[in-house]
Design an enzyme around this catalytic site. Sequence first.
Site, PDB file in Angstrom:
ATOM      1  N   ASP A 213       0.850  -1.083  -0.199  1.00 16.47           N
ATOM      2  CA  ASP A 213      -0.039  -0.120  -0.024  1.00 16.47           C
ATOM      3  C   ASP A 213       0.930   1.362   0.011  1.00 16.47           C
ATOM      4  O   ASP A 213       2.040   1.183   0.432  1.00 16.47           O
ATOM      5  CB  ASP A 213      -1.087  -0.060   1.251  1.00 16.47           C
ATOM      6  CG  ASP A 213      -0.257  -0.014   2.367  1.00 16.47           C
ATOM      7  OD1 ASP A 213       0.688  -0.753   2.577  1.00 16.47           O
ATOM      8  OD2 ASP A 213      -0.640   0.726   3.436  1.00 16.47           O
TER       9      ASP A 213
ATOM     10  N   GLU B 287      -0.311  -1.299   5.884  1.00 20.10           N
ATOM     11  CA  GLU B 287       0.866  -0.876   6.530  1.00 20.10           C
ATOM     12  C   GLU B 287       0.713   0.412   6.993  1.00 20.10           C
ATOM     13  O   GLU B 287       1.045   0.624   8.167  1.00 20.10           O
ATOM     14  CB  GLU B 287       2.173  -1.129   5.923  1.00 20.10           C
ATOM     15  CG  GLU B 287       3.410  -1.160   6.884  1.00 20.10           C
ATOM     16  CD  GLU B 287       4.043   0.397   7.036  1.00 20.10           C
ATOM     17  OE1 GLU B 287       5.044   0.529   7.729  1.00 20.10           O
ATOM     18  OE2 GLU B 287       3.549   1.105   5.843  1.00 20.10           O
TER      19      GLU B 287
END
Length: 325
Positions: free
Chosen positions: A16, A78
């Site tokens: 991400d 994350e």
Amino acid sequence: MTAQTEGGVMLSGHTDVVPVDGQNWTVDPFKLTELDGKCYGRGSADMKGFIACVLESVPRFKESNLRLPLHLAFSYDEEIGCLGVRSLIEHINSSPEKPTMCIVGEPTNMEPVYGHKGKVAMRCNVHGHPCHSAYAPQGVNAIEYAAKLVNKLTDLAEPLKEQQDERFDPPYSTLQTGVIKGGTALNIVPEHCHFDLEMRYLPQADHSASLNALQDYAKNTLEPKMQSVNANTGIQFEVLASYPPLLTDPQSDFAQWVANWSNSQNFGTVAFGTEGGLFDEAGVATIVCGPGSMEQGHKPDEFVSVEQLKSCHHMLENLRDWMSE
């Protein structure tokens, strides 16, 4: 790659990225642009350059007669608190194919990092009692009680400076308020207010003491005052995200191997957090080492240099040679 299933090395990265909203980019943030030896794009430094290097190296790992297995661990979410990796950790803990070593490829300029602080992010919700501001004493002002908690939090942050570890910057645990929202109109005593706080703590610190003290203050000092005016008022805390610190012995065999593979003995720590603490907590020795710098991460025109990508490629080749011996 190998018939052996025990142990091995894990290469970890998160897939991400942070948003680009409100940032002034001169290139398309979601299209790789190479200019003057730099690869521009959102996440290029944090940490898709590392993932690209890993994926590019897979065919050569597959062609090699590895004496240990290679594990690829790519997570999601994350950036909002190491959330997506939790199920991956559960899989590792229950798997007979558990790796013993992990390289997290966050941007460190290809220098091995053995430590970072842990983090707890919390939200405090204050529920007051509204009324017309002309009759303010009949209400319970949620913003004012939130302000008392923020002041208490500031006071609790001061003693944290007494425990210091010069390996980290800043060398002590920190506690701060990042967001606060409340109220609807100036002539209404506010019914709701919430604020978000975070603590970043040293690996050896007791992070729970300060947070427990804040919650005790809310429950035993503030809530009785609020509820003496209206019984339906109160204060609640919720954990938004957390991850443990990382502290790997830089003199361990694994750390020294990473230093050799990356051609750097410049061991250090970083101020930002990683999923490394979670892997370490699961019993997987972890070092953070990857291409690029967090100086470029999360900013407009984020980039990773071609030279850094070449250095990462070289580290992976050294790792492959070591695993093939």
